[in-house]
Write an enzyme that holds these catalytic residues in place. Structure first.
Site, PDB file in Angstrom:
ATOM      1  N   ASP A 140       0.835  -1.210   0.000  1.00 25.57           N
ATOM      2  CA  ASP A 140       0.000   0.000   0.000  1.00 25.57           C
ATOM      3  C   ASP A 140       0.870   1.261   0.000  1.00 25.57           C
ATOM      4  OD1 ASP A 140      -2.349   1.407  -0.047  1.00 25.57           O
ATOM      5  OD2 ASP A 140      -2.750   1.219   2.100  1.00 25.57           O
TER       6      ASP A 140
ATOM      7  N   HIS B 224       2.305   3.325  -9.059  1.00 26.31           N
ATOM      8  CA  HIS B 224       2.100   1.883  -9.265  1.00 26.31           C
ATOM      9  C   HIS B 224       3.277   1.274 -10.026  1.00 26.31           C
ATOM     10  CE1 HIS B 224      -1.750   2.136  -7.449  1.00 26.31           C
ATOM     11  NE2 HIS B 224      -2.319   2.815  -8.425  1.00 26.31           N
TER      12      HIS B 224
ATOM     13  N   LEU C 162      10.746 -20.483  -4.713  1.00 27.37           N
ATOM     14  CA  LEU C 162       9.836 -19.551  -4.031  1.00 27.37           C
ATOM     15  C   LEU C 162       8.449 -19.693  -4.646  1.00 27.37           C
ATOM     16  CD1 LEU C 162       9.389 -17.045  -2.106  1.00 27.37           C
ATOM     17  CD2 LEU C 162       9.775 -15.640  -4.141  1.00 27.37           C
TER      18      LEU C 162
HETATM   19  C1  IPE Z   1      -5.457  -2.733  -0.241  1.00 28.44           C
HETATM   20  O1  IPE Z   1      -5.148  -1.402  -0.321  1.00 28.44           O
HETATM   21  C2  IPE Z   1      -5.413  -3.359  -1.582  1.00 28.44           C
HETATM   22  C3  IPE Z   1      -4.103  -3.521  -2.196  1.00 28.44           C
HETATM   23  C4  IPE Z   1      -2.963  -3.204  -1.655  1.00 28.44           C
HETATM   24  C5  IPE Z   1      -4.103  -4.102  -3.513  1.00 28.44           C
HETATM   25  P1  IPE Z   1      -6.260  -0.255  -0.498  1.00 28.44           P
HETATM   26  O2  IPE Z   1      -5.517   1.021  -0.608  1.00 28.44           O
HETATM   27  O3  IPE Z   1      -7.167  -0.592  -1.621  1.00 28.44           O
HETATM   28  O4  IPE Z   1      -7.083  -0.370   0.849  1.00 28.44           O
HETATM   29  P2  IPE Z   1      -7.926   0.751   1.619  1.00 28.44           P
HETATM   30  O5  IPE Z   1      -8.869   1.339   0.626  1.00 28.44           O
HETATM   31  O6  IPE Z   1      -6.947   1.756   2.124  1.00 28.44           O
HETATM   32  O7  IPE Z   1      -8.583   0.005   2.728  1.00 28.44           O
HETATM   33  C1  IPE Z   2      -1.680   0.159  -3.308  1.00 27.18           C
HETATM   34  O1  IPE Z   2      -1.423   1.510  -3.370  1.00 27.18           O
HETATM   35  C2  IPE Z   2      -1.827  -0.458  -4.674  1.00 27.18           C
HETATM   36  C3  IPE Z   2      -3.192  -0.802  -5.060  1.00 27.18           C
HETATM   37  C4  IPE Z   2      -4.244  -0.721  -4.309  1.00 27.18           C
HETATM   38  C5  IPE Z   2      -3.381  -1.271  -6.434  1.00 27.18           C
HETATM   39  P1  IPE Z   2      -2.603   2.577  -3.345  1.00 27.18           P
HETATM   40  O2  IPE Z   2      -2.961   2.911  -4.749  1.00 27.18           O
HETATM   41  O3  IPE Z   2      -3.715   2.141  -2.505  1.00 27.18           O
HETATM   42  O4  IPE Z   2      -1.860   3.812  -2.693  1.00 27.18           O
HETATM   43  P2  IPE Z   2      -2.487   4.873  -1.672  1.00 27.18           P
HETATM   44  O5  IPE Z   2      -3.019   4.101  -0.511  1.00 27.18           O
HETATM   45  O6  IPE Z   2      -3.559   5.605  -2.413  1.00 27.18           O
HETATM   46  O7  IPE Z   2      -1.342   5.741  -1.317  1.00 27.18           O
HETATM   47 MG    MG Z   3      -4.136   2.386  -0.541  1.00 28.71          MG
END
Ligand code: IPE
Ligand code: IPE
Ligand code: MG
Length: 238
Positions: A16, A33, A127
């Site tokens: 995240d 990303h 792995l």
């Molecule tokens: C969880 O992160 C999903 C992934 C890392 C793929 P999100 O950013 O979507 O989760 P919330 O919205 O903060 O709970």
């Molecule tokens: C996690 O990073 C990746 C996915 C959910 C695909 P985020 O896109 O949720 O990044 P933040 O939380 O907005 O910073």
């Molecule tokens: Mg996020």
């Protein structure tokens, strides 16, 4: 860094913070990303060094469809690009790749690439990398219960024989051990529908670092800390 005394066999990661990483730099979220995908490579390479045999990464949740169409289609493009670019390196590094999540909503071309990569790496054992794509814990359990109920209706299974082990065999993760350690980056302390059933007794580490800044050194340090934890599984310390 030496192999920790007691390594987590299975580490699961909620990657995240990509969006915030990009926004802090005044860049589009997709730039974050892409930076995050580069980190995956590094962490995959680090696993065998620290005795991690299974790595499961959360790439896209069943709730992530709520994002803008631009971000969603950019992510889907990134997944295709990642598979195309990394397939050979993963094969050569001895990584067995699996995908969990519901494939029904994913585009056909991507699903074909996922199937091909699973097949290509099926004999690898160094792995076990599992990518959770269109994955949600509730969705996974719901799909499992649907298939289980179908088997009961066909008299393949007696309802009185259903226990946790039987249900576990209907989950996407049926071939994986439960995660020992779940790491979430970016400072959020929630599980966001990740491996709900499987993480019942996992240890959690919530790390402030944003995923694109999460280095293999930091990963190894977090994995090393696992060895100092005392897991009791509901019992009293002997
Ligand atoms: C969880 O992160 C999903 C992934 C890392 C793929 P999100 O950013 O979507 O989760 P919330 O919205 O903060 O709970
Ligand atoms: C996690 O990073 C990746 C996915 C959910 C695909 P985020 O896109 O949720 O990044 P933040 O939380 O907005 O910073
Ligand atoms: Mg996020």
């Amino acid at each position: 860094m030496a192999k920790p005394k007691s390594s987590p066999k299975h580490v699961a990661v909620i990657m995240d913070g990509n969006g915030r990483w990009a926004e802090m730099r005044g860049r589009p979220r997709l730039v974050g990303h892409h930076a995050g995908a580069r980190r995956v490579q590094e962490i995959v390479k680090a696993c065998p060094d620290v005795g991690v045999e299974y790595l499961t990464i959360f790439a896209f949740s069943t709730e992530n469809w709520k994002r803008t169409q631009r971000e969603v289609s950019g992510l889907m493009r990134l997944f295709r690009k990642y598979i195309l670019k990394e397939a050979k390196a993963l094969l050569q590094a001895g990584v067995r790749v699996r995908f969990i999540g519901d494939r029904i909503k994913l585009d056909e071309k991507l699903v074909r690439m996922m199937d091909d990569l699973e097949l290509l790496t099926a004999d690898n054992t160094k792995l076990h990398l599992t990518v959770a794509l269109n994955y949600g814990g509730r969705d996974e359990v719901t799909r499992a219960v649907q298939r289980l109920a179908f088997d009961v209706s066909q008299n393949k299974l007696k309802y009185t024989d259903v226990d946790a082990e039987v249900l576990g065999k209907y989950l996407d993760t049926r071939l994986l051990p439960d995660p020992d350690l779940v790491i979430r980056t970016s400072g959020e302390a929630r599980i966001s529908n990740f491996l709900l059933w499987q993480s019942a007794y996992s240890e959690y580490e919530f790390i402030d670092t944003l995923w694109p800044d999460f280095t293999s050194e930091e990963f190894k340090a977090v994995v090393g800390r696992f060895g100092t934890r005392e897991r009791r599984f509901g019992a009293v310390k002997a």
